[in-house]
Write an enzyme that holds these catalytic residues in place. Structure first.
Site, PDB file in Angstrom:
ATOM      1  N   THR A 133       0.816  -1.209   0.000  1.00 47.74           N
ATOM      2  CA  THR A 133       0.000   0.000   0.000  1.00 47.74           C
ATOM      3  C   THR A 133       0.855   1.267   0.000  1.00 47.74           C
ATOM      4  O   THR A 133       2.006   1.230   0.434  1.00 47.74           O
ATOM      5  CB  THR A 133      -0.895  -0.007   1.266  1.00 47.74           C
ATOM      6  OG1 THR A 133      -1.444   1.283   1.469  1.00 47.74           O
ATOM      7  CG2 THR A 133      -0.097  -0.365   2.516  1.00 47.74           C
ATOM      8  N   ASP A 134       0.256   2.379  -0.427  1.00 52.88           N
ATOM      9  CA  ASP A 134       0.967   3.662  -0.346  1.00 52.88           C
ATOM     10  C   ASP A 134       1.018   4.182   1.100  1.00 52.88           C
ATOM     11  O   ASP A 134       1.735   5.135   1.383  1.00 52.88           O
ATOM     12  CB  ASP A 134       0.323   4.712  -1.268  1.00 52.88           C
ATOM     13  CG  ASP A 134      -1.134   5.034  -0.931  1.00 52.88           C
ATOM     14  OD1 ASP A 134      -1.725   4.351  -0.067  1.00 52.88           O
ATOM     15  OD2 ASP A 134      -1.683   5.978  -1.537  1.00 52.88           O
ATOM     16  N   GLU A 135       0.252   3.532   1.998  1.00 54.29           N
ATOM     17  CA  GLU A 135       0.210   4.030   3.382  1.00 54.29           C
ATOM     18  C   GLU A 135       1.553   3.856   4.088  1.00 54.29           C
ATOM     19  O   GLU A 135       1.804   4.497   5.110  1.00 54.29           O
ATOM     20  CB  GLU A 135      -0.921   3.344   4.161  1.00 54.29           C
ATOM     21  CG  GLU A 135      -2.259   3.576   3.489  1.00 54.29           C
ATOM     22  CD  GLU A 135      -3.470   3.208   4.327  1.00 54.29           C
ATOM     23  OE1 GLU A 135      -3.367   3.211   5.562  1.00 54.29           O
ATOM     24  OE2 GLU A 135      -4.514   2.926   3.730  1.00 54.29           O
ATOM     25  N   TYR A 158      -1.632  -0.719  10.930  1.00 57.61           N
ATOM     26  CA  TYR A 158      -1.748  -1.381   9.624  1.00 57.61           C
ATOM     27  C   TYR A 158      -0.575  -0.999   8.721  1.00 57.61           C
ATOM     28  O   TYR A 158       0.115  -1.868   8.174  1.00 57.61           O
ATOM     29  CB  TYR A 158      -3.071  -1.005   8.944  1.00 57.61           C
ATOM     30  CG  TYR A 158      -3.106  -1.325   7.461  1.00 57.61           C
ATOM     31  CD1 TYR A 158      -3.099  -2.638   7.013  1.00 57.61           C
ATOM     32  CD2 TYR A 158      -3.131  -0.301   6.508  1.00 57.61           C
ATOM     33  CE1 TYR A 158      -3.110  -2.939   5.652  1.00 57.61           C
ATOM     34  CE2 TYR A 158      -3.144  -0.587   5.148  1.00 57.61           C
ATOM     35  CZ  TYR A 158      -3.132  -1.912   4.722  1.00 57.61           C
ATOM     36  OH  TYR A 158      -3.137  -2.198   3.367  1.00 57.61           O
ATOM     37  N   LYS A 162       2.503  -3.347   7.201  1.00 58.17           N
ATOM     38  CA  LYS A 162       2.765  -3.508   5.762  1.00 58.17           C
ATOM     39  C   LYS A 162       4.184  -3.044   5.432  1.00 58.17           C
ATOM     40  O   LYS A 162       4.873  -3.633   4.603  1.00 58.17           O
ATOM     41  CB  LYS A 162       1.742  -2.723   4.932  1.00 58.17           C
ATOM     42  CG  LYS A 162       0.325  -3.279   4.977  1.00 58.17           C
ATOM     43  CD  LYS A 162       0.185  -4.688   4.410  1.00 58.17           C
ATOM     44  CE  LYS A 162       0.400  -4.758   2.916  1.00 58.17           C
ATOM     45  NZ  LYS A 162       0.095  -6.114   2.378  1.00 58.17           N
TER      46      LYS A 162
HETATM   47  P1  NAD Z   1      -9.214  -7.847   2.143  1.00 59.01           P
HETATM   48  O1  NAD Z   1      -9.240  -7.587   3.608  1.00 59.01           O
HETATM   49  O2  NAD Z   1     -10.431  -7.611   1.331  1.00 59.01           O
HETATM   50  O3  NAD Z   1      -8.804  -9.376   1.872  1.00 59.01           O
HETATM   51  C1  NAD Z   1      -7.757 -10.005   2.562  1.00 59.01           C
HETATM   52  C2  NAD Z   1      -7.821 -11.506   2.260  1.00 59.01           C
HETATM   53  O4  NAD Z   1      -6.706 -12.122   2.933  1.00 59.01           O
HETATM   54  C3  NAD Z   1      -9.090 -12.171   2.776  1.00 59.01           C
HETATM   55  O5  NAD Z   1      -9.617 -13.051   1.802  1.00 59.01           O
HETATM   56  C4  NAD Z   1      -8.610 -12.939   4.003  1.00 59.01           C
HETATM   57  O6  NAD Z   1      -9.362 -14.123   4.265  1.00 59.01           O
HETATM   58  C5  NAD Z   1      -7.166 -13.265   3.629  1.00 59.01           C
HETATM   59  N1  NAD Z   1      -6.334 -13.465   4.816  1.00 59.01           N
HETATM   60  C6  NAD Z   1      -6.234 -12.653   5.905  1.00 59.01           C
HETATM   61  N2  NAD Z   1      -5.391 -13.198   6.800  1.00 59.01           N
HETATM   62  C7  NAD Z   1      -4.914 -14.355   6.252  1.00 59.01           C
HETATM   63  C8  NAD Z   1      -4.009 -15.354   6.690  1.00 59.01           C
HETATM   64  N3  NAD Z   1      -3.406 -15.274   7.879  1.00 59.01           N
HETATM   65  N4  NAD Z   1      -3.747 -16.397   5.866  1.00 59.01           N
HETATM   66  C9  NAD Z   1      -4.362 -16.492   4.662  1.00 59.01           C
HETATM   67  N5  NAD Z   1      -5.250 -15.578   4.204  1.00 59.01           N
HETATM   68  C10 NAD Z   1      -5.516 -14.532   4.988  1.00 59.01           C
HETATM   69  O7  NAD Z   1      -7.979  -7.019   1.598  1.00 59.01           O
HETATM   70  P2  NAD Z   1      -7.813  -6.247   0.207  1.00 59.01           P
HETATM   71  O8  NAD Z   1      -8.381  -4.895   0.340  1.00 59.01           O
HETATM   72  O9  NAD Z   1      -8.238  -7.131  -0.893  1.00 59.01           O
HETATM   73  O10 NAD Z   1      -6.225  -6.074   0.173  1.00 59.01           O
HETATM   74  C11 NAD Z   1      -5.391  -7.099  -0.392  1.00 59.01           C
HETATM   75  C12 NAD Z   1      -3.942  -6.679  -0.302  1.00 59.01           C
HETATM   76  O11 NAD Z   1      -3.744  -5.456  -0.986  1.00 59.01           O
HETATM   77  C13 NAD Z   1      -3.461  -6.441   1.129  1.00 59.01           C
HETATM   78  O12 NAD Z   1      -2.138  -6.930   1.231  1.00 59.01           O
HETATM   79  C14 NAD Z   1      -3.493  -4.936   1.283  1.00 59.01           C
HETATM   80  O13 NAD Z   1      -2.538  -4.497   2.213  1.00 59.01           O
HETATM   81  C15 NAD Z   1      -3.160  -4.490  -0.124  1.00 59.01           C
HETATM   82  N6  NAD Z   1      -3.683  -3.170  -0.527  1.00 59.01           N
HETATM   83  C16 NAD Z   1      -4.999  -2.865  -0.321  1.00 59.01           C
HETATM   84  C17 NAD Z   1      -5.476  -1.615  -0.743  1.00 59.01           C
HETATM   85  C18 NAD Z   1      -6.936  -1.233  -0.605  1.00 59.01           C
HETATM   86  O14 NAD Z   1      -7.304  -0.109  -0.918  1.00 59.01           O
HETATM   87  N7  NAD Z   1      -7.823  -2.132  -0.174  1.00 59.01           N
HETATM   88  C19 NAD Z   1      -4.598  -0.705  -1.354  1.00 59.01           C
HETATM   89  C20 NAD Z   1      -3.273  -1.064  -1.539  1.00 59.01           C
HETATM   90  C21 NAD Z   1      -2.823  -2.311  -1.134  1.00 59.01           C
END
Ligand code: NAD
Length: 356
Positions: A133-135, A158, A162
Site C-alpha cells: 500500500t501507499d500508506e 496497519y 505492511k
Molecule cells: P481484504 O481484507 O479484502 O482481503 C484479505 C484476504 O486475505 C481475505 O480473503 C482474508 O481471508 C485473507 N487473509 C487474511 N489473513 C490471512 C491469513 N493469515 N492467511 C491467509 N489468508 C488470509 O484485503 P484487500 O483490500 O483485498 O487487500 C489485499 C492486499 O492489498 C493487502 O495486502 C493490502 O494491504 C493491499 N492493498 C490494499 C489496498 C486497498 O485499498 N484495499 C490498497 C493497496 C494495497
C-alpha cells in the site's frame, strides 16, 4: 503460468484471480484463511474452472504453505493476504503483526526453500510479487506525490505492519536473491469491497437512510483507483516488472473524503432518489477523527507507466457510478455481511488499550 495467490478471496485478490484465470488463462491456487473479510462469492465465476482451486490455509502455517507450494509447483506467488483495515488495526494490532509481518516472513521463507530447489531456467523466470500500500510512506502535505524512492514513514499499526512486510520482501531479494517485486498502491474501490471501507459503507448507509459518518472535517485526501486498474498493474508487474524493483500504482483521482461521500450522495440522488426527494447529502454526519489520520496520499506512477506500459483506465466518476450501481444490484451479498460479520458500527477510536 501457475500462480499461488494468497488472499485470493479478498476484495483485490478475487479481482486478480478473476482477471488472470479468465483473461490470461493462468492456473491459480488461492491460499486463503477465509477470515471475516473473505468473500468466496466473488470467485463464483471461476469456481468451476479447472484452472482454479481454493485452498483454505493460514499463511502463518509453515507446514500448510510448504505443502501447497510443493504440491502445485508454482511459477509465481502473488502475495495479497493481509489484515487490511486501518480502523481494526487501531483496535487490535496483534492480528496485523501476526498475518502481515509473520505471515509474510513465512511465505518468503517457504518460497525461498522451494525456489532454491528449482532448475536454473525455472529459477530465472520465477517471481514473488508482494502487494502493498501507499500508506507505508506516511502522510503528505498539500504538495508532492509518493514515488518508489519516498521514505517509509508509516503511522497506523496497519501501515507499519505492511512497511515491515515490504522490508522483509526486499531483504529476501537482496540477501538470498529471491526474485521479488514489491507494488504499492493507493486506495482501491469497486465490486465486492467489504462494507467497512469508506465507499461501500457510505453507499450502504445512504441506501438505508442512516447517518453517513465522515471522520474529522472530511478534508483527508486519498488517490482513488478502481480495483481492476490495480490488478492489471499487479499482472503487469508480474509479467514485465524488473526483479528487485518497486512499482507504485495510483488512480490519478485525488479526492477529499467529503468529496467522495458527496459524489456518492449525488449519484444516489440520480439513480435512487429518496422517497421525499430529500438529498442524500443531508445524512452526512461529522464524527470524531481517526487517531493519527494521515492527511493526504498521492501517487506518482510514472515508473509503472514507463516500465510496465500500465496506466489506469477508469475515471473516478465512471468508476464510482458503476460501483454504486453494483452495490444497488448486489443487495443480498452485502446484507448477508451486515446481518452477521459487520453491522456498520464505528471502529478504531483507540479508546481501549490496544491488544491482540
Ligand atoms: P481484504 O481484507 O479484502 O482481503 C484479505 C484476504 O486475505 C481475505 O480473503 C482474508 O481471508 C485473507 N487473509 C487474511 N489473513 C490471512 C491469513 N493469515 N492467511 C491467509 N489468508 C488470509 O484485503 P484487500 O483490500 O483485498 O487487500 C489485499 C492486499 O492489498 C493487502 O495486502 C493490502 O494491504 C493491499 N492493498 C490494499 C489496498 C486497498 O485499498 N484495499 C490498497 C493497496 C494495497
Amino acid at each position: 503460468m501457475r500462480i499461488i495467490v494468497t488472499g485470493g478471496a479478498g476484495f483485490i485478490g478475487s479481482a486478480f484471480v478473476r482477471l488472470v484465470v479468465r483473461e490470461h488463462g493462468h492456473e491459480v491456487v488461492n491460499l486463503d484463511k477465509l477470515t471475516y473479510a473473505a468473500s468466496p462469492d466473488a470467485l463464483e465465476e471461476v469456481g468451476r474452472d479447472r484452472r482454479y482451486r481454493l485452498l483454505r490455509a493460514d499463511i502463518c502455517d509453515r507446514a500448510a504453505v510448504a505443502e501447497a507450494i510443493a504440491a502445485f509447483a508454482p511459477d509465481a506467488v502473488v502475495h495479497l493476504a493481509a489484515e487490511s483495515h486501518v480502523d481494526r488495526s487501531i483496535d487490535g494490532p496483534g492480528a496485523f503483526v501476526t498475518t502481515n509481518v509473520v505471515g509474510t516472513y513465512v511465505m518468503l521463507d517457504a518460497v525461498l526453500a522451494y525456489w532454491r530447489g528449482l532448475t536454473a531456467p525455472r529459477r530465472e523466470v520465477f517471481r514473488f510479487v508482494h502487494v502493498s500500500t501507499d500508506e507505508v510512506y506516511g502522510s503528505l502535505g498539500a504538495e508532492g506525490r509518493f514515488t518508489e524512492a519516498s521514505r517509509y514513514d508509516p503511522n497506523s499499526p496497519y501501515a507499519a505492519s505492511k512497511a515491515a512486510a515490504d522490508h522483509l520482501a526486499r531483504a529476501w531479494h537482496r540477501t538470498y536473491g529471491l526474485p521479488v517485486i514489491v507494488t504499492n498502491c493507493s486506495n482501491n474501490y469497486g465490486p465486492y469491497q467489504f462494507p467497512e471501507k469508506l465507499i461501500p459503507l457510505t453507499i450502504i448507509k445512504a441506501m438505508a437512510a442512516e447517518a453517513l459518518p465522515v471522520y474529522g472535517t472530511g478534508q483527508n485526501v486519498r488517490d482513488w483507483i478502481h480495483v481492476l486498474d490495480h490488478v492489471q498493474g499487479i499482472h503487469a508487474a508480474l509479467t514485465r516488472g524488473r526483479v528487485g524493483e518497486g512499482y507504485n500504482f495510483g488512480g490519478a483521482s485525488e479526492r477529499t473524503n467529503l468529496e467522495v461521500v458527496k459524489a456518492i450522495c449525488a449519484r444516489l440522488d440520480e439513480v435512487r432518489p429518496r422517497p421525499g426527494g430529500e438529498p442524500h447529502e443531508r445524512l452526512i454526519n461529522f464524527v470524531d477523527d481517526r487517531p493519527g489520520h494521515d492527511a493526504r496520499y498521492a501517487i506518482d506512477d510514472a515508473k509503472a507507466r514507463a516500465e510496465l506500459g500500465w496506466a489506469p483506465r477508469e475515471t473516478f466518476e465512471s468508476g464510482l457510478a458503476a460501483t454504486v450501481g453494483w452495490y444497488l444490484e448486489h443487495r443480498p451479498w452485502w446484507e448477508a455481511i451486515r446481518d452477521g460479520r459487520y453491522t456498520g458500527d464505528r471502529l478504531g477510536l483507540a479508546r481501549e488499550a490496544a491488544g491482540a
